[in-house]
Design an enzyme around this catalytic site. Structure first.
Site, PDB file in Angstrom:
ATOM      1  N   PHE A   1     -28.765  19.548 -71.625  1.00 17.57           N
ATOM      2  CA  PHE A   1     -28.244  18.392 -72.343  1.00 17.57           C
ATOM      3  C   PHE A   1     -28.938  18.208 -73.681  1.00 17.57           C
ATOM      4  CE2 PHE A   1     -27.980  16.918 -67.744  1.00 17.57           C
ATOM      5  CZ  PHE A   1     -26.751  17.510 -67.572  1.00 17.57           C
TER       6      PHE A   1
ATOM      7  N   TRP B   1     -23.346  12.370 -75.373  1.00 24.36           N
ATOM      8  CA  TRP B   1     -24.665  12.911 -75.705  1.00 24.36           C
ATOM      9  C   TRP B   1     -25.127  13.906 -74.653  1.00 24.36           C
ATOM     10  CZ3 TRP B   1     -29.293  12.539 -72.976  1.00 24.36           C
ATOM     11  CH2 TRP B   1     -30.435  12.952 -73.649  1.00 24.36           C
ATOM     12  N   HIS B   2     -24.758  13.675 -73.399  1.00 24.95           N
ATOM     13  CA  HIS B   2     -25.211  14.557 -72.328  1.00 24.95           C
ATOM     14  C   HIS B   2     -24.543  15.924 -72.382  1.00 24.95           C
ATOM     15  CE1 HIS B   2     -26.831  10.853 -70.518  1.00 24.95           C
ATOM     16  NE2 HIS B   2     -27.608  11.658 -69.832  1.00 24.95           N
ATOM     17  N   GLY B   3     -23.361  16.024 -72.944  1.00 25.90           N
ATOM     18  CA  GLY B   3     -22.718  17.324 -72.991  1.00 25.90           C
ATOM     19  C   GLY B   3     -21.343  17.254 -73.617  1.00 25.90           C
TER      20      GLY B   3
ATOM     21  N   GLY C   1     -23.033   7.662 -75.005  1.00 29.71           N
ATOM     22  CA  GLY C   1     -24.113   8.159 -74.165  1.00 29.71           C
ATOM     23  C   GLY C   1     -23.653   9.287 -73.258  1.00 29.71           C
TER      24      GLY C   1
END
Length: 524
Positions: free
Chosen positions: A524, A332-334, A329
């Site tokens: 993101f 996934w943001h960056g 997770g």
């Protein structure tokens, strides 16, 4: 074209609503005609961000519809009927969805990591990041898995394109499921006065959050983090205030966008899923992830945590699954170590929280923590942990994060700027000599850091943010009421007074909407 931009609010949205109502009245089959209209509006909206990105989106839509159609076919018996099993076809479909995401978002990061390991100077920068690719990729994966499980069946290509690309959620969520939105998209109807009024309320609240609060308080957060990135050490108080400013900026920015998306959907008769439920009032990290970015948390739970085994294989395996889920997770943001570390921190805190809850279940400690003083303690502790984690999330690199953390711990070279400034005179005596009891401004300048937080405005903004976060009902409660059926002290009413209040809020936000900003979650 941002939801908060003049071009959207004064051009795209009015024209879209007018076309919507004219189409609903003129069409022999309103639902079908409105579906085509919404698809056209969504494609035009996305095209404003780049025709190349639109081509990629349409290509992925066509590809996934083909995969979904193949997955929906009845299981063939016997050999030679299909080269790939349904499971193999699903794996191929998921890989084809993840490859563009990996290429555009992570290729540069992976090449940089490989270069560091090999001691070379390789560098690679993909041609831009398609807006919303993280969100619509997760939407498509959820749809493919639902088709594979035979929980839903593919409809026409146009229906699938509309579900994927609807302008209300394609850019930055919520991460919708077909079971939530498919039936609504198939039953579109003309505009209704109550939906317009409630939708405008959500739009106004979201616009106010974004423009009046997030963008305003974000300037102070940027000042602290940008200075730290350039090697300028903040004081202890400046570091803490900078971290708090970003903590509030991120919340009001993303929840403001979500409110606007929900409001726009509601204007058209679409009820989007809730994405925020007062997350900074959470009494633990487990509770936080049930309130923050709810659709992402649900996606991670359903498509990562549970397939990994969830809590079905003992506590140690549960904690490992939680840690791995949040690690992914975070990624996934960056593409960066800061996001990976942020995910690891949340995975660790979730494991600790689950362990603590298991150890205290049915004990006196659980009963004490359930009372008001105990809950207050839990809220403060949880918020402090969340605030600390947002530092590494916001920092452009690990060195900047360590600078902020060191300053927050009081170990930096500038612990108290007023006492260390060149004009402070001889230590404490010089500091006291600068105080003027008749001048509140001189008192504030002496007692509080004045490089990044001069004047009263940043402290007023922090106070307003705190009051809204902890004392006011959230947007969903304002518009729809509480989940128990009760109405908060501040709730929507079909009255002239409420309309006037929303008009004033909108006008105040529009005055400042000309500032060049972007929603944080777009990156993101």
């Amino acid at each position: 074209m941002l939801f908060s931009s003049y071009s959207f609010l004064f051009c795209f949205l009015p024209l879209a609503l007018a076309a919507w109502q004219l189409t609903a009245r003129a069409a022999a089959q309103p639902a079908q005609a409105l579906g085509w209209l919404l698809l056209a509006l969504s494609l035009v909206f996305y095209a404003f961000w780049g025709l190349g990105f639109l081509v990629l989106l349409l290509g992925l839509i066509a590809m996934n519809h083909a995969f979904g159609t193949a997955l929906a076919e009845p299981q063939q018996e016997g050999a030679g009927k299909r080269r790939l099993s349904r499971k193999g076809l699903l794996v191929l479909a998921l890989a084809c969805n993840l490859l563009p995401l990996l290429w555009f978002k992570y290729a540069g990061f992976l090449v940089d990591c490989a270069a560091r390991l090999c001691g070379t100077d390789w560098s690679f920068t993909p041609q831009g990041l398609p807006l919303g690719i993280s969100f619509y990729t997760f939407i498509q994966i959820a749809w493919l898995v639902a088709v594979y499980r035979r929980e839903t069946a593919p409809e026409g290509l146009a229906a699938h394109a509309l579900f994927t690309s609807c302008f209300a959620w394609v850019i930055s969520g919520p991460i919708v499921r077909y079971g939530q939105m498919g039936p609504q998209l198939g039953a579109l109807a003309g505009l209704r006065a109550e939906n317009l009024a409630r939708g405008f309320t959500l739009l106004a609240l979201g616009l106010g959050k974004k423009v009046l609060l997030a963008d305003s308080i974000g300037a102070y957060a940027d000042a602290v983090f940008n200075a730290a990135a350039r090697g300028i050490w903040p004081s202890t108080l400046e570091a803490w205030l900078g971290s708090l400013a970003y903590t509030f900026q991120l919340y009001f920015d993303f929840s403001g966008y979500t409110d606007m998306a929900l409001g726009l959907g509601l204007m058209l008769g679409l009820r989007l899923p809730e994405n925020f439920a007062s997350p900074y009032r959470a009494t633990g990290i487990v509770d936080f992830w049930r309130r923050w970015h709810i659709t992402l948390g649900a996606w991670l739970r359903d498509f990562l945590y549970i397939p990994l085994g969830g809590n079905r294989r003992g506590r140690l395996r549960q904690y490992a699954n939680l840690f791995l889920t949040m690690l992914i997770g975070g990624a996934w943001h960056g593409a960066g170590w800061t996001f990976i570390i942020w995910g690891a921190l949340h995975g660790f805190m979730l494991s600790v929280n689950h362990f603590f809850r298991a150890c205290t279940r049915g004990t006196l400690a659980e009963r004490l923590l359930a009372r008001a003083p105990g809950r207050l303690f839990c809220v403060v502790l949880t918020f402090s942990c969340i605030n600390l984690c947002w530092v590494v999330f916001r920092a452009p690199n690990l060195d900047t994060a360590m600078t902020i953390y060191t300053a927050m711990a009081g170990a930096g070279p500038e612990v108290w700027p007023p006492l260390m400034a060149p004009d402070a005179g001889a230590g404490l005596e010089g500091f006291l000599a600068r105080l003027d009891p008749a001048s509140p401004e001189s008192l504030m300048a002496a007692l509080l850091p004045n490089r990044f937080f001069s004047g009263w405005l940043p402290f007023a903004l922090l106070a307003v943010c705190g009051v809204i976060v902890w004392c006011c009902p959230n947007s969903q409660e304002v518009v729809y009421g509480r989940k128990d059926g009760g109405a908060p002290f501040l709730h929507w009413r079909p009255s002239p007074g409420w309309a006037a209040a929303m008009a004033v809020l909108t006008f105040a936000a529009l005055v400042l909407a000309s500032r060049e900003t972007v929603f944080l979650y777009f990156q993101f």
